[in-house]
Design an enzyme around this catalytic site. Structure first.
Site, mmCIF file in Angstrom:
data_model
loop_
_atom_site.group_PDB
_atom_site.id
_atom_site.type_symbol
_atom_site.label_atom_id
_atom_site.label_comp_id
_atom_site.label_asym_id
_atom_site.label_seq_id
_atom_site.Cartn_x
_atom_site.Cartn_y
_atom_site.Cartn_z
ATOM 1 N N GLU A 185 35.465 33.407 44.030
ATOM 2 C CA GLU A 185 35.269 34.552 44.924
ATOM 3 C C GLU A 185 33.800 34.935 45.024
ATOM 4 O O GLU A 185 33.386 35.556 46.009
ATOM 5 C CB GLU A 185 36.133 35.729 44.446
ATOM 6 C CG GLU A 185 37.622 35.459 44.651
ATOM 7 C CD GLU A 185 38.532 36.355 43.816
ATOM 8 O OE1 GLU A 185 39.754 36.160 43.902
ATOM 9 O OE2 GLU A 185 38.035 37.223 43.074
ATOM 10 N N GLU B 83 39.763 26.538 38.013
ATOM 11 C CA GLU B 83 40.554 27.394 38.903
ATOM 12 C C GLU B 83 40.547 26.788 40.299
ATOM 13 O O GLU B 83 39.607 26.989 41.070
ATOM 14 C CB GLU B 83 39.989 28.818 38.933
ATOM 15 C CG GLU B 83 38.462 28.905 38.974
ATOM 16 C CD GLU B 83 37.969 30.142 39.697
ATOM 17 O OE1 GLU B 83 38.657 31.153 39.675
ATOM 18 O OE2 GLU B 83 36.899 30.054 40.324
ATOM 19 N N GLY C 65 45.301 33.751 43.571
ATOM 20 C CA GLY C 65 45.844 34.892 44.290
ATOM 21 C C GLY C 65 46.864 34.543 45.347
ATOM 22 O O GLY C 65 47.279 35.391 46.128
ATOM 23 N N HIS D 29 32.804 32.301 39.571
ATOM 24 C CA HIS D 29 34.159 32.447 40.100
ATOM 25 C C HIS D 29 34.156 32.108 41.592
ATOM 26 O O HIS D 29 33.190 32.376 42.301
ATOM 27 C CB HIS D 29 34.663 33.883 39.879
ATOM 28 C CG HIS D 29 36.131 34.038 40.108
ATOM 29 N ND1 HIS D 29 36.684 34.129 41.365
ATOM 30 C CD2 HIS D 29 37.176 34.123 39.239
ATOM 31 C CE1 HIS D 29 37.988 34.261 41.267
ATOM 32 N NE2 HIS D 29 38.318 34.256 39.983
ATOM 33 N N SER E 206 46.896 31.829 39.677
ATOM 34 C CA SER E 206 48.272 32.343 39.733
ATOM 35 C C SER E 206 49.043 32.091 38.440
ATOM 36 O O SER E 206 50.241 31.771 38.454
ATOM 37 C CB SER E 206 49.023 31.743 40.928
ATOM 38 O OG SER E 206 48.418 32.134 42.145
ATOM 39 N N ASN F 46 41.112 38.873 34.047
ATOM 40 C CA ASN F 46 40.146 39.219 35.086
ATOM 41 C C ASN F 46 40.786 40.276 35.984
ATOM 42 O O ASN F 46 41.596 39.942 36.849
ATOM 43 C CB ASN F 46 39.760 37.976 35.888
ATOM 44 C CG ASN F 46 38.774 38.291 36.996
ATOM 45 O OD1 ASN F 46 38.183 39.380 37.037
ATOM 46 N ND2 ASN F 46 38.591 37.362 37.916
ATOM 47 N N TRP F 47 40.399 41.520 35.775
ATOM 48 C CA TRP F 47 41.016 42.611 36.538
ATOM 49 C C TRP F 47 40.482 42.719 37.957
ATOM 50 O O TRP F 47 41.001 43.487 38.748
ATOM 51 C CB TRP F 47 40.796 43.936 35.794
ATOM 52 C CG TRP F 47 41.669 44.091 34.579
ATOM 53 C CD1 TRP F 47 42.698 43.292 34.201
ATOM 54 C CD2 TRP F 47 41.598 45.130 33.601
ATOM 55 N NE1 TRP F 47 43.280 43.753 33.048
ATOM 56 C CE2 TRP F 47 42.616 44.892 32.649
ATOM 57 C CE3 TRP F 47 40.768 46.235 33.414
ATOM 58 C CZ2 TRP F 47 42.824 45.719 31.542
ATOM 59 C CZ3 TRP F 47 40.977 47.054 32.304
ATOM 60 C CH2 TRP F 47 41.996 46.801 31.388
ATOM 61 N N LYS F 48 39.434 41.972 38.259
ATOM 62 C CA LYS F 48 38.835 41.990 39.591
ATOM 63 C C LYS F 48 38.523 43.444 39.998
ATOM 64 O O LYS F 48 38.065 44.221 39.168
ATOM 65 C CB LYS F 48 39.720 41.253 40.586
ATOM 66 C CG LYS F 48 40.033 39.817 40.128
ATOM 67 C CD LYS F 48 40.696 38.986 41.174
ATOM 68 C CE LYS F 48 40.958 37.582 40.643
ATOM 69 N NZ LYS F 48 41.485 36.677 41.677
#
Length: 276
Positions: A126, A193, A199, A124, A238, A39-41
């Site tokens: 976020e 997650e 993060g 997700h 992480s 996941n490159w965000k």
């Protein structure tokens, strides 16, 4: 209760116990090919993507690999993947629940398929943090499946919820809400997650993650039967080269959803090799 009725009752209970035992064996003994998702965000650019794919194309890839770039680079990544014959599939980081319409800034499942996507991350933390509800996530999962995309459904508790020992309650609610009225979950991937580990550099201990993954497997088994034994359950939070091997050793951890450590092909490759 007569002797005949008692014998019949005992026979029925024994039969149910044997059936339950066999079902549990099917769920826990199923062999699942590992999946590692990048996941490159909101990271990377044209130059770094081309460099990544060039380096990654030299990597031995014994597991299923999915790379999820920012939306503007989906088509570009698809082109590079084809050109260099790199062994990964392409996924998106988000999707809307409708096929088209006045949804400025969003992207539909049909559009994602059109540019080469096979997978999509849904739910997700976020995205949940900026207002995505369980109901909306459910609509996304259903639409993704109907369109041919494989949803990577993210679930997980906050630090406060974990302190209050609500992890299982939160995770179960998120799963059952997202998969409500979906009869066939054979094309669904679950990613656990813990929000407090994303993060932060503070990953869950492998044993902690395994405990939740086992619980997730039991929830899927209870509500969806033996299909649960074929459902990949990934850990995200992480994950990095230094701890990937420990996660891979856990029985119910079938791969990783990787954030920052997936931005460099070398680091990402080391994580993949941990699941060989």
């Amino acid at each position: 209760m007569s002797q005949t009725m008692l014998e019949s009752y005992i026979e029925k209970m024994v039969r149910q116990a044997v059936t339950s035992s066999l079902s549990n064996q099917l769920v826990t003994n199923e062999k699942i090919k590992p999946i590692v998702v990048a996941n490159w965000k909101m990271n990377m650019n044209l130059d770094s993507i081309s460099e990544f794919v060039y380096d990654f194309s030299k990597t031995n890839v014994p597991v299923d690999v999915v790379i999820c770039p920012p939306a503007p680079y989906l088509y570009v990544l698809n082109g590079w993947q084809i050109k260099l014959n790199a062994l990964f599939s392409i996924g998106a980081q988000n999707v809307h629940s409708e096929s088209k319409g006045a949804f400025t800034g969003d992207v539909s499942a049909e559009q994602l398929v059109d540019v080469g996507c096979e997978y999509v991350i849904i739910g997700h933390s976020e995205r949940r943090a900026i207002g995505e509800t369980n109901s909306f996530i459910h609509q996304k999962v259903k639409h993704a499946l109907n369109t041919g995309l494989i949803p990577i459904l993210c679930v997980g508790e906050s630090e406060e919820e974990r302190k209050q020992q609500k992890t299982n309650v939160v995770v179960e609610e998120q799963i059952l809400s997202a998969l409500q009225n979906i009869q066939d979950i054979s094309r669904v991937i679950i990613a656990y997650e813990p929000v407090w580990a994303i993060g932060t550099g503070q990953s869950a201990a492998p044993e902690q993650a395994q405990e939740v993954h086992h619980f997730i497997r039991s929830v899927l088994s209870k509500h969806f039967g033996v299909t649960a034994g074929r459902t990949p359950i990934l850990y995200g939070g992480s994950a990095k080269p230094e701890n990937a091997k420990e996660f891979s050793a856990m029985a119910d951890i079938n791969g990783l959803l990787v954030g920052g450590a997936s931005l460099k092909a070398g680091d990402f490759s080391k994580i993949i090799q941990a699941f060989c």
